[in-house]
Design a protein around this motif. Sequence first.
Motif, PDB file in Angstrom:
ATOM      1  N   ASN A 157      -5.015  -7.863  -0.469  1.00 59.19           N
ATOM      2  CA  ASN A 157      -6.001  -7.365   0.478  1.00 59.19           C
ATOM      3  C   ASN A 157      -7.145  -8.359   0.688  1.00 59.19           C
ATOM      4  O   ASN A 157      -7.635  -8.532   1.808  1.00 59.19           O
TER       5      ASN A 157
ATOM      6  N   TYR B 263      -2.563  -5.382  -5.285  1.00 61.35           N
ATOM      7  CA  TYR B 263      -3.073  -4.965  -3.975  1.00 61.35           C
ATOM      8  C   TYR B 263      -4.437  -5.607  -3.698  1.00 61.35           C
ATOM      9  O   TYR B 263      -4.697  -6.044  -2.567  1.00 61.35           O
TER      10      TYR B 263
ATOM     11  N   TRP C 180      -0.214  -2.368  -9.835  1.00 60.64           N
ATOM     12  CA  TRP C 180      -0.379  -2.073  -8.413  1.00 60.64           C
ATOM     13  C   TRP C 180      -1.803  -2.406  -7.950  1.00 60.64           C
ATOM     14  O   TRP C 180      -1.991  -2.879  -6.821  1.00 60.64           O
TER      15      TRP C 180
ATOM     16  N   LYS D 225      -8.924   1.983  -2.994  1.00 56.48           N
ATOM     17  CA  LYS D 225      -8.992   1.263  -1.717  1.00 56.48           C
ATOM     18  C   LYS D 225     -10.380   1.399  -1.088  1.00 56.48           C
ATOM     19  O   LYS D 225     -10.904   0.431  -0.509  1.00 56.48           O
TER      20      LYS D 225
ATOM     21  N   ASN E  28       0.829  -1.200   0.000  1.00 54.83           N
ATOM     22  CA  ASN E  28       0.000   0.000   0.000  1.00 54.83           C
ATOM     23  C   ASN E  28       0.868   1.257   0.000  1.00 54.83           C
ATOM     24  O   ASN E  28       0.609   2.211  -0.734  1.00 54.83           O
TER      25      ASN E  28
END
Length: 565
Positions: free
Chosen positions: A476, A472, A468, A377, A361
């Motif tokens: 996550n 992520y 990315w 996010k 992150n």
Amino acid sequence: MVGALARTPPLFSSFIKIPLPLISRNSRCIFRTIIHFLKPKLTPTSMDNFSMDKRLHLCTLALSNDSPSRSASAPLVSNKSKKKARRESPEGVLRHKLDMCSRHGHLVEALRIYDEARSRGLPLSLHHYNVLLYLCSSNGGADDDGVGLKRGFEIFRQMVDDKVVPNEATFTSAARLAAAAEDPEMAFHLVKQMKGLGIPPKLRSYGPALFGFCKKGEADRAYEVDAHMVESKVIAEEPEISALLKVSSDSSKGDKVYEMLHRLRISVRQVSESTSGVVEEWFMSEEAANVGMESWDVEKVREGVVRGGGGWHGQGWLGSGNWRVVRTQMDEAGTCSCCGQKLVSIDIDPKETENFATSLNKLASQREVKADFFQFKEWLQKHGPFDAVIDGANVGLINLHNFSFSQLNTLVNRLRQMSPSKRLPLVILHTNRVTGGPAQNSNNKKLLESWKKAGALYATPAGSNDDWYWLYAAVNSKCLLVTNDEMRDHLFQLLGTNFFPRWKEKHQVRMSVSRQGLALHMPPPYSIVIQESEDGRWHVPTTTGDDIETPRQWLCATRATTNTK
């Protein structure tokens, strides 16, 4: 201060008088003389004085520029004009010429340009000298008359004579010259001096000394270099560990071989063909047959396995006698086709995953537009977690020249069927993929709209790197990631070489497309890493084979086990 810098120490004067043909034979004396000459200029006091002199000089310039004598009508020079002037200056032209020689490896031409510059009295900068030293050290003594080695020492001497303060690249090239002169001792001495002068050594700085000692069979000195690397927080990679493994094997140091195998397990996981050859030579050696415990504490070994998370125990060599070493393969369950040993899946600590997500992150927020990634996010928190994330661009182009939404949709439906909750996977696509090209097709528009309504599509903004985002999202959500991207470029190197390969092994799903249709290659039920079993067997994975088109090659090392207690 100036007078002190201008004076040449007597020892350095004697160095200048050394005949050129003798330089390679006296490299140690030369470099020590150079270091002694450099030290006075790099002390904190002299550096502070230099900084103060520079500040005073800049202040004087500022005052003179603001003085009434300056013409009010003098034209301002643009940055573009300044850059052009620097580029076209004699120093700028010299830099360009030397850079071209470096790019193409033209040492002789670079030396000709250097000699011409010296004859014209053109001052050389640190960059000029570093390019020349790099070329000389790269060529070293490989040419017929050793011109790179001889001229490299001469240029280094001239650089010091010109009072050009060196940096890490300078010392590394000098260390390579020392190694080419078969003097790893001096190469190591130079690295130590770097640290003493406040210049952090890099991995490449240690190479000449480490490989030089290993080549000469001086194992203990090689271990000293390795310890200095650890002290400097420089992490050895496969070539360095492989060299240490070989010198340990050749020196019959079984305990160090054991240590290096575990270091390969931790930092490299799958070894190259050259390293596997070194490993194979060790197990076939007489010394390997002589090391090991004839009896051992089974409970202690099991405790070591549990403590380490599985796949190794760290209790030392088990068993005795000759080893049987063969090339082998694993079946889908991870069973060795040679010895029948079933490999294990090594656990990942949940805390490590959390730390990895945090660092990911942080890196993504630094390299993407912060507001864009923060928005993603928030979206992920609202619509996630998912059972699978798809690198849409990669999947839509597998075996194709043009992007295929049909191929992507086939995968989406397959993953939905596999999902325990029958939920759609998350598709990550760049905004250009969802607005232009094949996305304009009416059927594809409907498909994209249905994914969007279901909260299963995220379009990354213009200028972003979608890598990315899909990485992520998968970390996550603690879910599968579908991509054939090997994740080896610079972006993924930022994530480190320890945890990320382990995470990828357990979460990456790869695809292949043939006439029979789409095939998914799920994460293996075992860890593709060097494994040490409870009864002393070793299995070493190589980089030969990918377990999709061709089976991965492993080394299997076994011997008759003896008593346990």
